[in-house]
Design a protein around this motif. Structure first.
Motif: not given
Ligand SMILES: [Fe+2]
Ligand SMILES: [Fe+2]
Length: 194
Positions: A22, A55, A113, A143
């Protein structure tokens, strides 16, 4: 001999991987947004960048819920995907073709992801980490939504405009004359297409 590692160890390892991924993606999404010509595409990358920042915080909450220290571990998978995206951005494409390619690069990252969070949610549930599972599911949903958004932009005109540019010569010239080009004619290149 040391005890064999468990699924819980593998779970923590994957969480650290996701945390690092991330962080890498916040930089990559900034570049993807900057390279976009279509304002809706730029907006999509920018809003997913904001989500990605959340996130990262959400993963920190996951570590806390497990009484683990927040830690990342270099994610080679996403690094490779980002590297490929960077080489696309260095290519000399027209604006719409570049946008189509940026979407392709972005979707590779989203699918990576989705695979990672899909596993994390399943493992968290199986081990009874309810709070972690709930948080990870939220990210998985984001996502998937980001991936869908990119598909809708690609299919909502960007791909077709890029495709029309790619095949403009063939449409205007009779098939077979192909002046000054070594490309196949539209009809022979894609037998299954229309
Ligand atoms: Fe992400
Ligand atoms: Fe994402």
């Amino acid at each position: 001999m040391a005890e064999a590692a468990t699924l819980h160890d593998a779970f923590l390892d994957e969480l650290r991987d996701a945390y690092d991924a991330e962080k890498q993606l916040t930089k990559a999404l900034t570049k993807l947004a900057k390279a976009s010509s279509n304002p809706k595409l730029r907006q999509a990358f920018e809003s997913h960048l904001a989500e990605t920042q959340q996130q990262i915080e959400r993963l920190e909450q996951v570590f806390e819920s497990l009484d683990e220290t927040v830690r990342g571990k270099h994610c080679d998978g996403i690094a490779g995907i980002i590297e490929e995206g960077k080489s696309i951005m260095e290519e000399d494409f027209d604006e719409t073709t570049m946008d189509a390619c940026l979407i392709a690069a972005g979707q590779r990252a989203e699918h990576y992801e989705m695979a990672a969070y899909g596993t994390l949610v399943a493992w968290a549930r199986a081990m009874g980490h309810t709070e972690a599972a709930k948080l990870l599911q939220q990210t998985l949903d984001e996502e998937k939504a980001a991936d869908k958004k990119l598909s809708s932009l690609a299919e909502g005109g960007i791909n077709q405009r890029a495709a029309d540019d790619a095949h403009r010569d063939e449409e205007q010239e009779p098939v077979g004359s192909a002046p000054g080009s070594g490309r196949k004619s539209a009809s022979s290149a894609r037998p299954g297409r229309r």
